[in-house]
Design a protein around this motif. Sequence first.
Motif, short mmCIF file in Angstrom:
data_model
loop_
_atom_site.label_atom_id
_atom_site.label_comp_id
_atom_site.label_asym_id
_atom_site.label_seq_id
_atom_site.Cartn_x
_atom_site.Cartn_y
_atom_site.Cartn_z
N VAL A 3 40.86 40.76 31.66
CA VAL A 3 41.05 39.82 32.78
C VAL A 3 41.23 40.57 34.10
O VAL A 3 40.90 40.05 35.17
CB VAL A 3 42.24 38.86 32.52
CG1 VAL A 3 41.96 37.98 31.31
CG2 VAL A 3 43.56 39.60 32.37
N ILE A 4 41.74 41.79 34.03
CA ILE A 4 41.84 42.61 35.24
C ILE A 4 40.45 42.89 35.80
O ILE A 4 40.20 42.75 37.00
CB ILE A 4 42.60 43.92 34.96
CG1 ILE A 4 44.11 43.64 34.83
CG2 ILE A 4 42.36 44.95 36.05
CD1 ILE A 4 44.93 44.83 34.38
N GLU A 5 39.55 43.29 34.93
CA GLU A 5 38.19 43.57 35.37
C GLU A 5 37.46 42.30 35.77
O GLU A 5 36.70 42.27 36.74
CB GLU A 5 37.42 44.31 34.27
CG GLU A 5 37.94 45.71 33.98
CD GLU A 5 37.99 46.57 35.24
OE1 GLU A 5 37.00 46.56 36.01
OE2 GLU A 5 39.02 47.24 35.46
N LEU A 6 37.70 41.24 35.02
CA LEU A 6 37.03 39.97 35.27
C LEU A 6 37.36 39.43 36.66
O LEU A 6 36.49 38.89 37.36
CB LEU A 6 37.45 38.95 34.21
CG LEU A 6 36.76 37.59 34.23
CD1 LEU A 6 35.27 37.74 33.98
CD2 LEU A 6 37.39 36.67 33.17
N THR A 7 38.60 39.59 37.09
CA THR A 7 39.03 39.05 38.38
C THR A 7 38.91 40.06 39.53
O THR A 7 39.29 39.76 40.66
CB THR A 7 40.48 38.55 38.30
OG1 THR A 7 41.32 39.60 37.78
CG2 THR A 7 40.58 37.34 37.39
N GLY A 8 38.43 41.26 39.24
CA GLY A 8 38.16 42.22 40.30
C GLY A 8 39.38 42.92 40.87
O GLY A 8 39.35 43.37 42.02
N GLY B 100 40.83 45.62 39.35
CA GLY B 100 40.97 46.90 38.65
C GLY B 100 41.47 48.02 39.54
O GLY B 100 42.29 48.84 39.12
N SER B 101 41.01 48.06 40.80
CA SER B 101 41.38 49.16 41.69
C SER B 101 42.83 49.09 42.15
O SER B 101 43.38 50.09 42.63
CB SER B 101 40.47 49.17 42.92
OG SER B 101 40.62 47.97 43.66
N VAL B 102 43.47 47.92 42.00
CA VAL B 102 44.86 47.79 42.46
C VAL B 102 45.80 47.42 41.31
O VAL B 102 46.97 47.10 41.55
CB VAL B 102 44.98 46.73 43.59
CG1 VAL B 102 44.22 47.18 44.82
CG2 VAL B 102 44.49 45.36 43.11
N ALA B 103 45.31 47.48 40.08
CA ALA B 103 46.11 47.03 38.93
C ALA B 103 47.38 47.85 38.75
O ALA B 103 48.36 47.37 38.18
CB ALA B 103 45.27 47.07 37.66
N GLY B 104 47.38 49.09 39.23
CA GLY B 104 48.56 49.94 39.09
C GLY B 104 49.55 49.80 40.22
O GLY B 104 50.62 50.42 40.20
#
Length: 305
Positions: A111-116, A118-122
């Motif tokens: 879902v992180i990749e799906l919603t775009g 990924g670059s700020v997930a951390g």
Amino acid sequence: MIVAEQLTKRYGDKTAVSQVSFTVQPGKVTGFLGPNGAGKSTTMRMIVGLDRPTAGTVTVNGRPYADLRAPLTEVGVLLDAKAVHTGRSARNHLRAMAATHGIGRGRVDEVIELTGIGSVAGKRAGKFSLGMGQRLGIAAALLGDPQTLILDEPVNGLDPEGVRWVRQFVRHLASEGRTVLLSSHLMSEMAQTADHVIVVGRGQVLADAELSHLVRSWTTNTVAVRSPRLTELVAAITAPGPEFTVTVTEPGAAEITGITAASLGDLAASLGIPVHELTSRTGSLEEAYLALTGEAVEYKSKEIA
């Protein structure tokens, strides 16, 4: 499927929702519209058990939300994108939610990749912009791969790419047979997204219909015409009766209701009147919405002259 029957909510002397009944069908995107203070958010909160109805009932797939054994896997909800632990990273926020339902970390990454995001997930969720917060909220709603999705203003703060993605994604979910209830104040976006529309005002249902039917019922089609012999053409149109309305917009140009562009073109041709423009304009969802809710707006701005 979401079914509300005679749903009512009172706060002291104020009735926020009054005897509201509707059904949100699977396989469609249902738009939930209404002015500020109309009772939309209260209704959605009652659907997911955050507010207890004063009277009436509401069920999701035949059961009250509180009776669902694994809510995240049945109903995805975005009511407040700020409802996150601000000190946690986006990934850890989603992992904490997933742990409550035994959802694996692989789904969190999906879902992180799906919603775009990924670059700020951390990064800490408390530092997110409004748009990134919305994407995180949508990721949380999708976490359990639910059959029912309830989204309150999901495109608020999103850039055009994000708005288009939400539109395409919810329509894709509906095409899979899922139930989608979507609230938004952006009429132009809702017109491109929703199949069915429920409009509420002052706590009551004002309309519950297919979007196309609602627009047809509450708006009037107009034909824009431009001709060097406009006066002659208008005289020929209005001669049979008073069912036509003509509004002259500038010299040689007018907007006419009560006649189709084809009929007007045929009439002009039969009279040998040249026509330089002939455009049919259909009503919009915004026009239908404003016509419906004109008397139900609780907080009305002052008209600008």
